[in-house]
Design a protein around this motif. Structure first.
Motif, PDB file in Angstrom:
ATOM      1  N   THR A 141       0.718  -1.295  -0.019  1.00 37.27           N
ATOM      2  CA  THR A 141       0.067  -0.050  -0.033  1.00 37.27           C
ATOM      3  C   THR A 141       1.059   1.269  -0.050  1.00 37.27           C
ATOM      4  O   THR A 141       2.128   1.063   0.117  1.00 37.27           O
ATOM      5  CB  THR A 141      -1.107  -0.132   1.327  1.00 37.27           C
ATOM      6  OG1 THR A 141       0.070   0.124   2.246  1.00 37.27           O
ATOM      7  CG2 THR A 141      -1.809  -1.043   1.446  1.00 37.27           C
ATOM      8  N   GLU A 158      -1.649  -4.640   2.017  1.00 36.14           N
ATOM      9  CA  GLU A 158      -3.214  -4.825   1.950  1.00 36.14           C
ATOM     10  C   GLU A 158      -3.172  -6.660   1.707  1.00 36.14           C
ATOM     11  O   GLU A 158      -2.435  -7.196   0.903  1.00 36.14           O
ATOM     12  CB  GLU A 158      -3.719  -4.277   0.817  1.00 36.14           C
ATOM     13  CG  GLU A 158      -5.095  -4.419   0.852  1.00 36.14           C
ATOM     14  CD  GLU A 158      -6.029  -3.811  -0.516  1.00 36.14           C
ATOM     15  OE1 GLU A 158      -6.073  -2.743  -0.512  1.00 36.14           O
ATOM     16  OE2 GLU A 158      -6.473  -4.756  -1.217  1.00 36.14           O
ATOM     17  N   GLU A 215     -10.486  -8.315   4.447  1.00 33.92           N
ATOM     18  CA  GLU A 215      -9.425  -7.490   4.243  1.00 33.92           C
ATOM     19  C   GLU A 215      -8.597  -7.067   5.389  1.00 33.92           C
ATOM     20  O   GLU A 215      -9.315  -6.833   6.360  1.00 33.92           O
ATOM     21  CB  GLU A 215      -9.957  -6.200   3.230  1.00 33.92           C
ATOM     22  CG  GLU A 215      -8.859  -6.007   2.261  1.00 33.92           C
ATOM     23  CD  GLU A 215      -9.608  -4.675   1.459  1.00 33.92           C
ATOM     24  OE1 GLU A 215      -9.225  -3.366   1.915  1.00 33.92           O
ATOM     25  OE2 GLU A 215     -10.353  -4.956   0.445  1.00 33.92           O
ATOM     26  N   VAL A 264      -4.811  -4.994   6.880  1.00 35.00           N
ATOM     27  CA  VAL A 264      -3.550  -4.272   6.293  1.00 35.00           C
ATOM     28  C   VAL A 264      -2.311  -5.141   7.378  1.00 35.00           C
ATOM     29  O   VAL A 264      -2.373  -5.114   8.756  1.00 35.00           O
ATOM     30  CB  VAL A 264      -3.701  -2.952   6.968  1.00 35.00           C
ATOM     31  CG1 VAL A 264      -2.313  -2.309   6.804  1.00 35.00           C
ATOM     32  CG2 VAL A 264      -4.759  -2.466   5.897  1.00 35.00           C
TER      33      VAL A 264
END
Ligand SMILES: CC(C)(COP(=O)(O)OP(=O)(O)OC[C@H]1O[C@@H](n2cnc3c(N)ncnc32)[C@H](O)[C@@H]1OP(=O)(O)O)[C@@H](O)C(=O)NCCC(=O)NCCS
Length: 202
Positions: free
Chosen positions: A32, A38, A46, A48
Motif C-alpha cells: 500500500t 493489503e 481484508e 492491513v
C-alpha cells in the motif's frame, strides 16, 4: 542448507476439515502507499499488514479481551486475566535493533481492530531470535498465521541470524502443525514435559 518454505507439500489430514488453502487459497498481499501491505483472504476479508506502532496499545488490549483463555495460555504460556496498559505499551513500543513485530489490522472496523500479531526478540550474542504469533480465532485457518511466520523468518534472514525458535505447548496442535509445515523441528524440553522447543535453522 536453508529449509525451503514450501506450501505445496502434499499432506493427508484424515480427521481434519479440508486444508484452508483448499477452502480459501493463500491470502493475496499487495503493497500500500502508506508502507503497509493489503492482505486479502480468499473469502474476501481484508486486513492491513504493517509494523507495530506505539499507538496500537488500545487495539492490542481490545484484541486481548476477545481471546479465549486457551489462546492466551498458548500465546503467553501461562494464564493471564488482563493485558495491563504497561505491558501492552511495552509490546507496542519495540526496539527495532532487537525486535520486529508485525500486526494484521482490520480497518473495516472503527476503530481499527488488531486481528493478528507476530514478533521476534533477537539474542545478538547467539545470533538467534525467539518468536511468538497470534491470530484471533474468528480469523484463523485463512493462512494468516503462516503469513506472519513467513515474514518473521524473512526478517531473521535479513538480519543474518542463524536460528529462529520458540516454546510451544505440546497440546497446541495448530501451532505445532503450522511450524511443521514451515520446516521447523521440534524437541521436548526435559524439565518442561508439556512444552516443545520449536526451531528453524536459517
Ligand atoms: C496457531 C495460530 C497462530 C495459527 O494461526 P492461523 O492463522 O489459524 O494459521 P494458518 O491459517 O496460517 O494455518 C497454517 C497451517 O497451520 C496448521 N493449522 C492451523 N490451525 C490448525 C488447526 N486448528 N488444526 C490443525 N492444523 C492447523 C495447518 O497445517 C494450516 O494449514 P492448512 O490450513 O492449509 O491446513 C492460531 O491458532 C493462534 O493464534 N493460536 C493461539 C496463540 C498460539 O497458539 N500461538 C502460538 C504460540 S507462540
Amino acid at each position: 542448507m536453508i529449509p525451503a518454505i514450501d506450501f505445496s507439500t502434499p499432506y493427508s489430514h484424515a480427521s481434519l476439515p479440508p486444508r484452508s488453502r483448499e477452502r480459501f487459497g493463500r491470502p493475496r498481499v499487495v503493497p500500500t502507499a502508506s508502507g503497509g501491505e493489503e492482505v486479502r483472504t480468499r473469502d474476501d476479508r481484508e486486513l492491513v499488514l504493517r509494523a507495530i506502532e506505539p499507538g496500537d496499545v488500545a487495539a492490542m488490549q481490545r484484541c486481548f479481551t476477545r481471546l479465549s483463555p486457551e489462546d492466551v495460555r498458548r500465546r503467553f504460556l501461562h494464564a493471564m486475566s488482563e493485558l495491563s496498559t504497561p505491558m501492552a505499551q511495552r509490546l507496542c513500543r519495540i526496539d527495532p535493533a532487537i525486535e520486529t513485530a508485525y500486526v494484521l489490522m482490520d480497518e473495516s472496523a472503527t476503530p481499527a481492530e488488531m486481528r493478528g500479531v507476530g514478533r521476534i526478540y533477537v539474542d545478538e550474542a547467539l545470533a538467534s531470535a525467539e518468536f511468538s504469533v497470534l491470530v484471533e480465532q474468528s480469523w484463523s485457518r485463512r493462512g494468516l498465521g503462516a503469513l506472519l511466520m513467513q515474514r518473521l523468518v524473512n526478517d531473521c534472514r535479513r538480519r543474518g541470524l542463524a536460528e529462529l525458535w520458540g516454546y510451544v505447548l505440546m497440546e497446541n496442535r495448530p501451532m505445532l502443525e503450522l511450524c511443521r509445515e514451515l520446516g521447523f523441528t521440534q524437541r521436548m524440553i526435559p524439565d518442561e514435559p508439556g512444552t516443545a522447543l520449536i526451531r528453524l535453522v536459517l
